[in-house]
Write a protein that holds these residues in place. Structure first.
Motif, PDB file in Angstrom:
ATOM      1  N   LEU A 263      58.109  48.795  45.087  1.00 63.37           N
ATOM      2  CA  LEU A 263      58.096  47.339  44.947  1.00 63.37           C
ATOM      3  C   LEU A 263      57.891  46.926  43.492  1.00 63.37           C
ATOM      4  O   LEU A 263      58.555  46.018  42.980  1.00 63.37           O
ATOM      5  N   ARG A 264      56.961  47.585  42.826  1.00 62.34           N
ATOM      6  CA  ARG A 264      56.665  47.251  41.437  1.00 62.34           C
ATOM      7  C   ARG A 264      57.853  47.536  40.530  1.00 62.34           C
ATOM      8  O   ARG A 264      58.202  46.724  39.661  1.00 62.34           O
ATOM      9  N   THR A 265      58.509  48.670  40.697  1.00 64.28           N
ATOM     10  CA  THR A 265      59.635  49.018  39.822  1.00 64.28           C
ATOM     11  C   THR A 265      60.823  48.079  40.033  1.00 64.28           C
ATOM     12  O   THR A 265      61.555  47.775  39.084  1.00 64.28           O
ATOM     13  N   LEU A 266      61.009  47.622  41.247  1.00 62.95           N
ATOM     14  CA  LEU A 266      62.091  46.662  41.503  1.00 62.95           C
ATOM     15  C   LEU A 266      61.804  45.323  40.830  1.00 62.95           C
ATOM     16  O   LEU A 266      62.712  44.681  40.282  1.00 62.95           O
ATOM     17  N   GLU A 267      60.542  44.900  40.863  1.00 64.52           N
ATOM     18  CA  GLU A 267      60.178  43.645  40.212  1.00 64.52           C
ATOM     19  C   GLU A 267      60.342  43.730  38.703  1.00 64.52           C
ATOM     20  O   GLU A 267      60.807  42.792  38.057  1.00 64.52           O
ATOM     21  N   LEU A 291      63.578  52.206  55.634  1.00 65.10           N
ATOM     22  CA  LEU A 291      62.389  51.363  55.794  1.00 65.10           C
ATOM     23  C   LEU A 291      61.929  50.792  54.456  1.00 65.10           C
ATOM     24  O   LEU A 291      61.610  49.607  54.340  1.00 65.10           O
ATOM     25  N   LEU A 292      61.894  51.638  53.439  1.00 64.35           N
ATOM     26  CA  LEU A 292      61.440  51.210  52.116  1.00 64.35           C
ATOM     27  C   LEU A 292      62.349  50.124  51.547  1.00 64.35           C
ATOM     28  O   LEU A 292      61.880  49.143  50.966  1.00 64.35           O
ATOM     29  N   ALA A 293      63.669  50.315  51.700  1.00 64.87           N
ATOM     30  CA  ALA A 293      64.610  49.319  51.184  1.00 64.87           C
ATOM     31  C   ALA A 293      64.449  48.000  51.929  1.00 64.87           C
ATOM     32  O   ALA A 293      64.457  46.925  51.313  1.00 64.87           O
ATOM     33  N   GLU A 294      64.294  48.064  53.242  1.00 65.66           N
ATOM     34  CA  GLU A 294      64.147  46.835  54.029  1.00 65.66           C
ATOM     35  C   GLU A 294      62.866  46.107  53.659  1.00 65.66           C
ATOM     36  O   GLU A 294      62.857  44.883  53.493  1.00 65.66           O
ATOM     37  N   GLU A 295      61.776  46.846  53.497  1.00 68.15           N
ATOM     38  CA  GLU A 295      60.510  46.210  53.158  1.00 68.15           C
ATOM     39  C   GLU A 295      60.561  45.548  51.781  1.00 68.15           C
ATOM     40  O   GLU A 295      59.975  44.478  51.570  1.00 68.15           O
ATOM     41  N   SER A 296      61.267  46.164  50.851  1.00 74.24           N
ATOM     42  CA  SER A 296      61.324  45.639  49.481  1.00 74.24           C
ATOM     43  C   SER A 296      62.403  44.574  49.302  1.00 74.24           C
ATOM     44  O   SER A 296      62.598  44.078  48.191  1.00 74.24           O
ATOM     45  N   GLY A 297      63.111  44.240  50.386  1.00 75.17           N
ATOM     46  CA  GLY A 297      64.162  43.236  50.275  1.00 75.17           C
ATOM     47  C   GLY A 297      65.337  43.700  49.452  1.00 75.17           C
ATOM     48  O   GLY A 297      65.991  42.891  48.781  1.00 75.17           O
ATOM     49  N   SER A 298      65.634  44.984  49.506  1.00 77.96           N
ATOM     50  CA  SER A 298      66.710  45.554  48.699  1.00 77.96           C
ATOM     51  C   SER A 298      67.862  46.020  49.578  1.00 77.96           C
ATOM     52  O   SER A 298      67.672  46.411  50.729  1.00 77.96           O
ATOM     53  N   GLU A 299      69.054  45.988  49.002  1.00 73.94           N
ATOM     54  CA  GLU A 299      70.183  46.646  49.639  1.00 73.94           C
ATOM     55  C   GLU A 299      70.046  48.149  49.420  1.00 73.94           C
ATOM     56  O   GLU A 299      69.553  48.591  48.378  1.00 73.94           O
ATOM     57  N   ARG A 333      69.715  43.619  43.576  1.00 70.16           N
ATOM     58  CA  ARG A 333      68.442  44.226  43.982  1.00 70.16           C
ATOM     59  C   ARG A 333      68.797  45.312  44.999  1.00 70.16           C
ATOM     60  O   ARG A 333      68.983  45.039  46.192  1.00 70.16           O
ATOM     61  N   ALA A 334      68.903  46.521  44.518  1.00 70.52           N
ATOM     62  CA  ALA A 334      69.429  47.591  45.356  1.00 70.52           C
ATOM     63  C   ALA A 334      68.739  48.916  45.043  1.00 70.52           C
ATOM     64  O   ALA A 334      68.140  49.104  43.977  1.00 70.52           O
ATOM     65  N   VAL A 335      68.852  49.837  46.007  1.00 72.93           N
ATOM     66  CA  VAL A 335      68.364  51.213  45.872  1.00 72.93           C
ATOM     67  C   VAL A 335      69.523  52.123  46.259  1.00 72.93           C
ATOM     68  O   VAL A 335      70.263  51.833  47.200  1.00 72.93           O
ATOM     69  N   ILE A 336      69.692  53.213  45.533  1.00 68.37           N
ATOM     70  CA  ILE A 336      70.760  54.172  45.824  1.00 68.37           C
ATOM     71  C   ILE A 336      70.152  55.377  46.537  1.00 68.37           C
ATOM     72  O   ILE A 336      69.163  55.954  46.087  1.00 68.37           O
ATOM     73  N   LEU A 337      70.758  55.756  47.660  1.00 76.10           N
ATOM     74  CA  LEU A 337      70.307  56.913  48.441  1.00 76.10           C
ATOM     75  C   LEU A 337      71.321  58.037  48.267  1.00 76.10           C
ATOM     76  O   LEU A 337      72.489  57.901  48.623  1.00 76.10           O
ATOM     77  N   PRO A 374      66.650  52.138  41.212  1.00 75.91           N
ATOM     78  CA  PRO A 374      65.868  53.237  41.798  1.00 75.91           C
ATOM     79  C   PRO A 374      66.755  54.090  42.693  1.00 75.91           C
ATOM     80  O   PRO A 374      67.621  53.580  43.404  1.00 75.91           O
ATOM     81  N   ALA A 375      66.524  55.376  42.648  1.00 82.15           N
ATOM     82  CA  ALA A 375      67.323  56.305  43.448  1.00 82.15           C
ATOM     83  C   ALA A 375      66.403  57.214  44.251  1.00 82.15           C
ATOM     84  O   ALA A 375      65.381  57.687  43.748  1.00 82.15           O
TER      85      ALA A 375
END
Length: 717
Positions: A263-267, A291-299, A333-337, A374-375
């Protein structure tokens, strides 16, 4: 000689002047494109390959063309029809030069069709492409989409990377320095994966210039698409999670840090954020990512391992896809898996160094340090992961198989109220039970409910789970029948210590090291199971076959892993047949026999919970190991009173008539009965039903005779 020198000097000067004219002409912005002018642009590129770049030397042979299809496309069809004698090579070359001059004269009217130009413009705006980047991307897309253009490029032969850069500068009328920068590792084309050079040896131009995907060229040239649609073969939006954070309580310490950190790194939009998930398949690594992406409001975007056509995508292509995702979605606002990264980092069983990570370490290190989004990188094993790579991850989180209580909760949730507690306990007892196995089996069983009915649901779930475990090389589920809890009672243990008092003490301290020894079947393992339940902790049961390894250092790693697993889950650790690991080191023949004992002793001393070791063979146990046990308890055969009470208990459980005097007499004659004998007879009852208590006693007598009939080792010769 002087004449030849002047000729070469004049030729070089003319070549430089030609390139300068082409470059200056390309600086003028082209007028709007029309739909049919792609062939005109391709024709200009082809003629530049054949004339200024001397492709004609290979293409126009003495008596014919090397490629008649290419000749027809260029308008040289009348020469194709000539027989060898009438083929006029000088006239053909003259016609080629004239066609080249005409194409150059109208070069400012030649450009991509509108749709292709719009798509390139979208990409240029999205990822920051420069003018040279756009021209190279357009050419590479046409090269992979137009067979005639590809045939023309073949006339230039196989190319080195430096030769390719020089040729592109001529074809596209770009300064060679700009082409070199665009196609370098640091260039946006390479970093985004849009266009990369295969730098291994010499290859044809089409094979040297790699595009993002197989369908990329056709898509960008002919379709109105979004950036995500351009990546649809290799990067897909992730699904919603099906698990909850409650399913990951066994990794709660790491999870608390991870949730806050992401959450902090996305902000802060921090760069170079990489998290490594590793553990057995099906342990929830992908689910937690969702779960982490959904909680952080990220794609969440996943790099796939196979294309739309089912074709497996190799490691290098997946790295290009990862680079594209990082570039395309950098402003979201996204995370790569990045799942299944073994093909990126793993050099194989013999670590041949052939993986992309080993071949391009500097490139991989830069990827792990400069990513904007974030990846999360996922692998089933980190055994072959270079330590230099591991240290570049911000966090490395291990995903073990959940402990017993967690497994019970997962099974209960997946069963949706249709699984009885007996099935839940039986399924959860499997120590290799990954959450994905349970949820998939339950989903399949739900599809069959209408046909089979709710009554068959538990059996179907157990069958599906058991077959999957067997296919993975694990033991299947324990059979249905009488369960330990139904008849187990510590009063049926003949021990030289007050086990009730021991249990009360361990319930308070939740720490202690016990060695249980004695004949097989006397209840050592059963007591460990019962004790874990009494003191309110999960059980982590390991057998020698679970820990012994044929590889050097493997047994030590397995022992350490067993203690870590128990400590992480707050479990009682029970290692059966511990004599396999604690043989007297003074009698050791091989080095691994010593290192195995050393590892076991080290782990025992540092383990903070309850540890129980059971063995049938007390002789030969290392003396240092014996000193480290807080309590050593001998388990012996049942006395006649215990045997009689246990018989009555089993008769009730099996629905048999109460035993009479004859049965009592039979029981009193048997001197080597164990609780294990009773359990064995009860299992026989499932397929060979007993009619009475007397029949039960006769079966017990056979069990005792089988033990007594065990052949003794002969003495002498």
């Amino acid at each position: 000689m002087p004449n030849k020198s002047r000729a070469r000097s004049s030729s070089a000067k003319n070549h430089e002047e030609t390139l300068h004219k082409l470059f200056m002409a390309e600086l003028d912005p082209p007028p709007p494109a029309t739909a049919d002018e792609i062939s005109g642009l391709a024709r200009l590129w082809i003629l530049r390959m054949l004339v200024p770049l001397d492709g004609h030397k290979k293409f126009v042979r003495r008596m014919d063309f090397l490629n008649d299809t290419l000749a027809e496309a260029l308008g040289l069809g009348r020469w194709v029809q000539c027989d060898g004698i009438n083929f006029d090579r000088p006239a053909v070359l003259k016609q080629l030069r004239e066609m080249h001059r005409e194409a150059e004269a109208r070069r400012r009217q030649l450009c991509l069709p509108r749709q292709a130009a719009e798509n390139v413009a979208k990409l240029a705006s999205l990822v920051g492409l420069k003018e040279a980047d756009c021209r190279i991307l357009e050419f590479a897309a046409c090269l992979h989409n137009d067979d005639i253009l590809s045939d023309a490029a073949e006339q230039l032969g196989d190319l080195t990377s430096s030769k390719l850069i020089h040729i592109l500068s001529i074809i596209l009328a770009l300064p060679e320095k700009d082409v070199c920068e665009s196609l370098s590792w640091q260039g946006i084309l390479s970093r985004s994966g849009l266009v990369t050079i295969d730098r291994e040896g010499t290859l044809s131009m089409r094979n040297k210039l790699n595009l993002l995907t197989r369908q990329f060229a056709d898509t960008i040239l002919h379709s109105d698409v979004t950036p995500l649609e351009l990546l649809r073969e290799i990067v897909i939006p992730s699904k919603r999670p099906t698990l909850s954070y409650e399913d990951f309580q066994h990794i709660d310490p790491s999870l608390r840090v991870l949730r806050t950190y992401l959450l902090r790194t996305l902000e802060l939009k921090r760069t170079g954020v990489n998290i490594l998930f590793y553990g057995d398949p099906g342990t929830g690594k992908t689910e937690l990512s969702r779960l982490l992406a959904e909680e952080s409001g990220s794609e969440l975007f996943e790099v796939t391992s196979e294309g739309d056509d089912g074709r497996v995508i190799d490691g290098k292509s997946r790295l290009r896809a990862y680079g594209a995702a990082q570039t395309f979605f950098a402003n979201r606002r996204a995370v790569i898996l990045f799942d299944e990264v073994e093909d990126i980092f793993d050099g194989g069983i013999f670590d041949t160094g052939k993986s992309p990570a080993h071949e391009h370490k500097a490139w991989i290190n830069r990827i792990l340090e400069e990513n904007k989004l974030p990846a999360i990188w996922i692998t089933n094993s980190i055994r072959f992961l270079d330590r230099a790579f591991i240290r570049r991850f911000d966090m490395a989180v291990e995903f073990p198989i959940p402990p017993l209580r967690q497994r019970e909760r997962i099974v209960r949730t997946a069963g949706a109220g249709l699984l009885p507690e007996s099935s839940i306990r039986r399924i959860a007892q499997c120590e290799h039970l990954a959450p994905a196995i349970v949820t998939r089996a339950a989903a399949v069983a739900q599809c069959l409910r209408e046909d089979l009915g709710d009554a068959e649901f538990p059996a179907v779930v157990e069958q599906l789970i058991g077959s999957t475990l067997s296919a993975q090389g694990h033991k299947a589920l324990p059979p249905r029948g009488i369960e330990c809890k139904d008849v187990y009672d510590p009063v049926f243990i003949s021990a030289d210590a007050d086990l009730a008092e021991v249990t009360r003490g361990l319930e308070k301290t939740k720490a202690g090291r016990l060695c249980l020894y004695g004949p097989s079947g006397t209840g050592k393992t059963a007591y460990g199971r019962w004790l874990a339940d009494q003191i309110g902790v999960p059980l982590c049961l390991k057998k020698s076959s679970d820990l012994l390894s044929m590889f050097v250092g493997g047994t030590e790693r397995n022992i350490a892993q067993a203690f870590r697993e128990a400590e992480r889950g707050g479990a009682l650790l029970l290692i059966d047949e511990v004599d396999s690991f604690l043989r007297d080191r003074r009698q050791a023949v091989r080095s691994w026999e010593v290192t195995g004992v050393n590892e076991m002793l080290t782990q025992m001393e540092s383990f903070p919970g309850v540890f129980i070791a059971s063995t049938n063979l007390m002789d030969g146990i290392d003396q240092a190991a014996l000193r480290r046990f807080d309590l050593k308890v001998r388990f012996d055969f049942l006395n006649s009173r215990q045997a009689w009470e246990l018989l009555k208990r089993y008769c009730v459980a099996l629905g048999l008539p109460a035993p009479g005097p004859k049965s009592l007499t039979s029981i009193e004659r048997l001197t080597c009965l164990t609780p294990g004998d009773f359990a064995a007879v009860a299992r026989q009852h499932r397929f060979n039903p007993l009619k009475s208590a007397d029949a039960f006693c006769r079966a017990l007598e056979k069990e005792c005779l089988a033990k007594e009939a065990t052949p003794k080792k002969a003495i002498g010769f």
